[in-house]
Design an enzyme around this catalytic site. Structure first.
Site, PDB file in Angstrom:
ATOM      1  N   VAL A  61      10.612  -0.189   6.179  1.00  0.00           N
ATOM      2  CA  VAL A  61      11.692  -1.124   5.913  1.00  0.00           C
ATOM      3  C   VAL A  61      12.849  -0.340   5.306  1.00  0.00           C
ATOM      4  O   VAL A  61      12.637   0.554   4.473  1.00  0.00           O
ATOM      5  CB  VAL A  61      11.255  -2.235   4.937  1.00  0.00           C
ATOM      6  CG1 VAL A  61      12.406  -3.183   4.644  1.00  0.00           C
ATOM      7  CG2 VAL A  61      10.065  -3.001   5.490  1.00  0.00           C
ATOM      8  N   CYS A  62      14.064  -0.652   5.727  1.00  0.00           N
ATOM      9  CA  CYS A  62      15.271  -0.076   5.141  1.00  0.00           C
ATOM     10  C   CYS A  62      15.221   1.455   5.232  1.00  0.00           C
ATOM     11  O   CYS A  62      14.864   2.008   6.264  1.00  0.00           O
ATOM     12  CB  CYS A  62      15.423  -0.576   3.703  1.00  0.00           C
ATOM     13  SG  CYS A  62      17.061  -0.397   2.975  1.00  0.00           S
ATOM     14  N   THR A  63      15.556   2.161   4.153  1.00  0.00           N
ATOM     15  CA  THR A  63      15.603   3.625   4.198  1.00  0.00           C
ATOM     16  C   THR A  63      14.224   4.271   4.126  1.00  0.00           C
ATOM     17  O   THR A  63      14.121   5.502   4.098  1.00  0.00           O
ATOM     18  CB  THR A  63      16.485   4.170   3.062  1.00  0.00           C
ATOM     19  OG1 THR A  63      16.048   3.630   1.814  1.00  0.00           O
ATOM     20  CG2 THR A  63      17.942   3.803   3.292  1.00  0.00           C
TER      21      THR A  63
END
Length: 239
Positions: free
Chosen positions: A98-100
């Protein structure tokens, strides 16, 4: 099903807790919060979270999930963390983020040749690791599933359930969570936010984004140089 989420200092808690909420509802699933130690870990906003398992004790995972957050930058050259991700990925059925968190997967060499996504402000950095950045909320490419920034963790997790279990279970979970977004503003991506809001956001993040980009470039260079052998302990002096 054994599911493991990487928990580390300065993680963005929603990157982790949103998928956790979904995964924990999978019938028969066991969800682990994994870190080097069992001491509580503070998120980037100060929420204290408790690891449930160390790297050493972690069983082979069916689903490996890496959330993002500012603390991701400090892990991009962490030999122990990247080694753990590589070892688990070699056995896992699904490798996700998820995300970075996808940048950590990239630094571990796990996204080369795969389509992937990330938070909008860092998505272009995926190309440093041989990935193909996609401007999408969730990207599925073979056994890699990546989610965009923060709140995308819910969409991502429901997609993981659909892929690993079935769509009916994912739909039942979505209904149980009453997840039917209706945000007060249509301002969640640079495509829809007012231009001045996007400019202000980029200015606020500029200093940190420079740090993140530097970390990604160093990690990409290390990856291109090839894996390093595990350092051997020094021999004790002989009497």
């Amino acid at each position: 099903m054994e599911i493991g989420l990487l928990l580390y200092p300065k993680v963005t808690q929603l990157d982790l807790t949103a998928p956790f909420e979904v995964f924990a509802r999978i019938p028969g699933a066991t969800v682990h919060l994994i870190w080097k130690f069992l001491d509580p870990v503070d998120s980037d906003r100060g929420l204290r979270l408790q690891p449930t398992m160390t790297f050493t004790d972690c069983p082979p995972l069916d689903v490996l999930c890496v959330p993002g957050g500012p603390g991701q930058v400090d892990l991009m050259d962490d030999f122990e963390v990247l080694g753990f991700l590589r070892d688990q990925a070699a056995k896992a059925k699904w490798i996700t983020s998820v995300c970075t968190g996808s940048l950590l997967l990239g630094a571990a060499g796990l996204l080369k040749g795969y389509q992937a996504t990330c938070h909008w402000a860092s998505r272009d950095q995926l190309s440093l690791f041989g990935a193909e950045p996609q401007d999408s909320r969730v990207v599925v490419d073979r056994n890699r599933i990546t989610g965009a920034g923060v709140t995308a963790g819910l969409d991502f997790a429901l997609q993981v359930v659909a892929q690993t279990v079935d769509e009916r279970t994912a739909q039942t979970t979505q209904l149980a969570l009453e997840y039917e977004p209706s945000p007060p503003f249509w301002s969640g991506t640079p495509h829809h936010a007012p231009a001045e809001v996007v400019t202000e956001s980029r200015e606020r993040m500029a200093s940190f984004m420079e740090r993140r980009l530097d970390a990604s470039k160093r990690a990409a260079a290390e990856l291109d140089a090839g894996p390093k052998a595990t350092p051997k302990p020094e021999e004790p002096w002989l009497e």
